[in-house]
Scaffold this motif. Structure first.
Motif, PDB file in Angstrom:
ATOM      1  N   LEU A 107       0.823  -1.212   0.000  1.00 35.61           N
ATOM      2  CA  LEU A 107       0.000   0.000   0.000  1.00 35.61           C
ATOM      3  C   LEU A 107       0.858   1.263   0.000  1.00 35.61           C
ATOM      4  N   ALA A 108       1.970   1.222   0.735  1.00 35.62           N
ATOM      5  CA  ALA A 108       2.862   2.384   0.747  1.00 35.62           C
ATOM      6  C   ALA A 108       3.460   2.626  -0.634  1.00 35.62           C
ATOM      7  N   ARG A 110       2.206   1.762  -3.525  1.00 40.46           N
ATOM      8  CA  ARG A 110       1.155   2.263  -4.421  1.00 40.46           C
ATOM      9  C   ARG A 110       0.867   3.741  -4.171  1.00 40.46           C
ATOM     10  N   LYS A 111       0.927   4.159  -2.926  1.00 41.68           N
ATOM     11  CA  LYS A 111       0.587   5.535  -2.604  1.00 41.68           C
ATOM     12  C   LYS A 111       1.671   6.520  -3.048  1.00 41.68           C
ATOM     13  N   ILE A 112       2.936   6.096  -3.027  1.00 39.02           N
ATOM     14  CA  ILE A 112       3.997   7.019  -3.454  1.00 39.02           C
ATOM     15  C   ILE A 112       4.095   7.086  -4.971  1.00 39.02           C
ATOM     16  N   ASP A 113       3.391   6.188  -5.657  1.00 34.31           N
ATOM     17  CA  ASP A 113       3.328   6.214  -7.125  1.00 34.31           C
ATOM     18  C   ASP A 113       4.692   6.018  -7.770  1.00 34.31           C
ATOM     19  N   GLY A 114       5.391   4.963  -7.331  1.00 39.00           N
ATOM     20  CA  GLY A 114       6.651   4.604  -7.979  1.00 39.00           C
ATOM     21  C   GLY A 114       7.877   4.929  -7.144  1.00 39.00           C
ATOM     22  N   TRP A 115       8.938   4.148  -7.349  1.00 37.78           N
ATOM     23  CA  TRP A 115      10.165   4.315  -6.571  1.00 37.78           C
ATOM     24  C   TRP A 115      10.870   5.629  -6.863  1.00 37.78           C
ATOM     25  N   GLU A 116      10.582   6.216  -8.037  1.00 35.87           N
ATOM     26  CA  GLU A 116      11.221   7.493  -8.384  1.00 35.87           C
ATOM     27  C   GLU A 116      10.895   8.578  -7.362  1.00 35.87           C
ATOM     28  N   ALA A 117       9.730   8.488  -6.743  1.00 39.14           N
ATOM     29  CA  ALA A 117       9.360   9.480  -5.737  1.00 39.14           C
ATOM     30  C   ALA A 117      10.288   9.413  -4.529  1.00 39.14           C
ATOM     31  N   MET A 148      10.047  -4.279   5.680  1.00 42.71           N
ATOM     32  CA  MET A 148      10.193  -3.549   6.933  1.00 42.71           C
ATOM     33  C   MET A 148      11.185  -2.392   6.862  1.00 42.71           C
ATOM     34  N   VAL A 149      12.168  -2.468   5.981  1.00 45.05           N
ATOM     35  CA  VAL A 149      13.148  -1.384   5.858  1.00 45.05           C
ATOM     36  C   VAL A 149      12.702  -0.363   4.810  1.00 45.05           C
ATOM     37  N   LEU A 150      12.437  -0.820   3.586  1.00 44.99           N
ATOM     38  CA  LEU A 150      12.070   0.105   2.513  1.00 44.99           C
ATOM     39  C   LEU A 150      10.793   0.898   2.795  1.00 44.99           C
ATOM     40  N   PRO A 151       9.801   0.364   3.533  1.00 43.88           N
ATOM     41  CA  PRO A 151       8.677   1.233   3.909  1.00 43.88           C
ATOM     42  C   PRO A 151       9.110   2.468   4.691  1.00 43.88           C
ATOM     43  N   GLY A 152      10.206   2.362   5.450  1.00 44.93           N
ATOM     44  CA  GLY A 152      10.742   3.540   6.128  1.00 44.93           C
ATOM     45  C   GLY A 152      11.245   4.575   5.141  1.00 44.93           C
ATOM     46  N   SER A 153      11.872   4.109   4.046  1.00 47.47           N
ATOM     47  CA  SER A 153      12.322   5.030   2.995  1.00 47.47           C
ATOM     48  C   SER A 153      11.136   5.659   2.281  1.00 47.47           C
ATOM     49  N   MET A 154      10.097   4.867   2.023  1.00 52.40           N
ATOM     50  CA  MET A 154       8.895   5.410   1.381  1.00 52.40           C
ATOM     51  C   MET A 154       8.221   6.468   2.251  1.00 52.40           C
TER      52      MET A 154
END
Length: 522
Positions: free
Chosen positions: A201-202, A204-211, A286-292
């Protein structure tokens, strides 16, 4: 920013979950027939339960809250502790695990007594008890308290911590290790479901890793950092993290007790490798959601609020209750594990030695009382963790002072027949003095470098004193020494098994997967 409130449906789900867990603890507790049942689950656990329990017990104190928070504040290099755990666990499965299981000990300090003498046993047991209270149990209580504080802001943090301690302590005191392991299996399912859903869900909400790359410095999205990095330099990764990892996974009673519960060496090894495998997806869930979250919530005042904020912002009612229950389950999994290991240490390393005439039933009740006392002590200390920059930094900083002498004593004890009991004891004593001095008068050095420096000092002390003191009787310590002959004998047995049952092949595949992951995200 989300509103941290739970609907009635969510509260009912959480209540039902805790009722189920408590019922399991009480039921299992009535089935315990003696100390081996209560403290080591009758040494009957199969590999899925061993591996899942190892993973679940570790996950709460260093992941859901701590890892996402550190990824938000300093970058994904915090995942280095997780992939390094996989390598440490492979080392443990190959070299260390057979001797531990064959010794039939109740505690890791008891193993030290077999290899050295009672002085090292009591010192290490006391040291482990302090770590269980100040690091493991208190850290998990603090993380859970943060989540409850966000849901119920009018309730003081210490009261939230006390409620968690009472809930986790109830089924742990009642059911012992078997209750802990069975509830860990349920908790792990909830943990993984929740983490996967939140990650999807995170994203999808940021609309791509580029964000994420647009608002995050490049070095914060790399595992390997420069030698002058203040968070986790590559020198600290190579020199310090393995020391902390070996202490935590291989010698800490809180984790080792799960392996001691395995029904045999084969199940112990498979379970250990399963736990190592489960550590690798932690990067993605668990780690990358922190970056998002740097995109979603750029102004959070405290990095430890990242994961709770993700839950309440992204999840609908009903699913939120399930995932919050899973998150609290993760936190409580660490609490129940440390409470159980603390009661085992006190009962088997101290009370049984002082009162050898006590029956198994009496010792079980002594263990239950001990678990209750440590629950209260950990709840009293946990609020003070708020004074540290983040939960994860708190955990790792303290380990840097506790781990080095333990690792030095175990490593030399296993691989060098010349290591003496007197050397082991004085290594503990001298290292304790040095650690107190460094805490009172800190030096300008990264805590991982401090850990390596202390480790080298301990190795030198061990070597010098061992050369100056009487050598141990080789016949007495032979079962606790690693020999190349063990591998040769195993090779004959492994030839009869299909490849997917050969732990060496599984371990090699796991190492390849780990290295590939590090290379991709280096």
């Amino acid at each position: 920013m989300p509103h941290y409130t739970l609907a009635q449906t969510d509260l009912i789900i959480i209540l039902v979950y805790f009722c189920i867990v408590l019922a399991i603890g009480i039921k299992v507790g009535t089935e315990a027939k003696g100390t081996e049942d209560y403290f080591l689950a009758g040494r009957s656990m199969t590999w899925p339960f061993v591996g899942i329990s190892l993973f679940a017990s570790n996950i709460s104190s260093t992941t859901l809250v701590g890892l996402s928070g550190d990824a938000y504040a300093t970058g994904i290099s915090v995942f280095n502790y997780e992939w390094m755990a996989a390598i440490v666990l492979v080392f443990y499965a190959v070299f260390f695990l057979p001797m531990v299981l064959q010794s039939k000990v109740y505690t890791m300090p008891e193993f030290l007594q077999r290899r050295y003498d009672a002085r090292s046993r009591y010192f290490f047991s006391g040291l482990t008890l302090v770590g269980n209270i100040l690091i493991d149990t208190a850290g998990a209580l603090y993380a859970g308290g943060i989540l409850l504080k966000m849901i119920f802001p009018d309730i003081p943090l210490w009261q939230s911590i006390l409620v968690l301690a009472l809930l986790a302590g109830a089924y742990t005191v009642a059911g012992g290790l078997k209750a802990v392991i069975y509830t860990d299996a349920i908790q792990t399912i909830l943990i993984l479901i929740g983490a996967i859903i939140v990650s999807i869900l995170a994203y999808r909400k940021i609309d791509g890793w580029e964000a994420v790359t647009a608002v995050t410095p490049e070095n914060m999205l790399s595992l390997i950092q420069s030698a002058d990095d203040t968070t986790l330099p590559w020198t600290g990764l190579v020199l310090g993290v393995p020391i902390l990892g070996f202490y935590f996974w291989c010698t800490n009673q809180f984790m080792a007790q799960r392996i001691l519960s395995a029904k045999n060496i084969q199940h112990g090894r498979y379970g250990t490798l399963l736990a190592a495998l489960l550590k690798l997806p932690v990067l993605f869930i668990m780690v990358l959601p922190g970056s998002m979250s740097r995109v979603l919530y750029p102004d959070l005042p405290n990095p430890d609020q990242v994961y709770p904020t993700l839950l309440f912002d992204l999840l609908p009612s009903g699913l939120l209750g399930l995932v919050v229950a899973g998150t609290l389950a993760a936190l409580m999994s660490s609490i129940d594990s440390t409470l159980n290991s603390a009661s085992t240490l006190v009962t088997m390393d101290f009370i049984r030695q002082i009162r050898p005439q006590w029956s198994d039933r009496t010792l079980m009740w002594a263990g239950r009382l001990t678990a209750f006392i440590f629950m209260v002590l950990a709840a009293a200390w946990a609020p003070y963790i708020e004074n540290f920059s983040s939960l994860f930094q708190y955990l790792q900083n303290i380990l840097a002072y506790i781990a080095p002498p333990v690792v030095a004593v175990f490593i030399l004890g296993i691989f060098w027949r010349g290591a003496t009991a007197t050397a082991a004891f004085y290594t503990f004593i001298v290292s304790l003095g040095i650690s107190f001095y460094l805490i009172i008068s800190p030096i300008d050095m990264h805590f991982l470098h401090v850990a390596f420096m202390l480790f080298v000092i301990c190795l030198i002390i061990m070597f010098i004193i061992s050369r100056l003191t009487e050598k141990p009787n080789l016949q007495d310590i032979a079962p606790y020494l690693w020999k190349i002959r063990r591998l040769q004998e195993e090779s004959v047995e492994l030839e009869l098994l299909p490849w997917y049952q050969n732990y060496r092949i599984l371990a090699a595949l796991l190492l390849v997967l780990t290295i590939a992951l590090v290379i991709v995200w280096r």
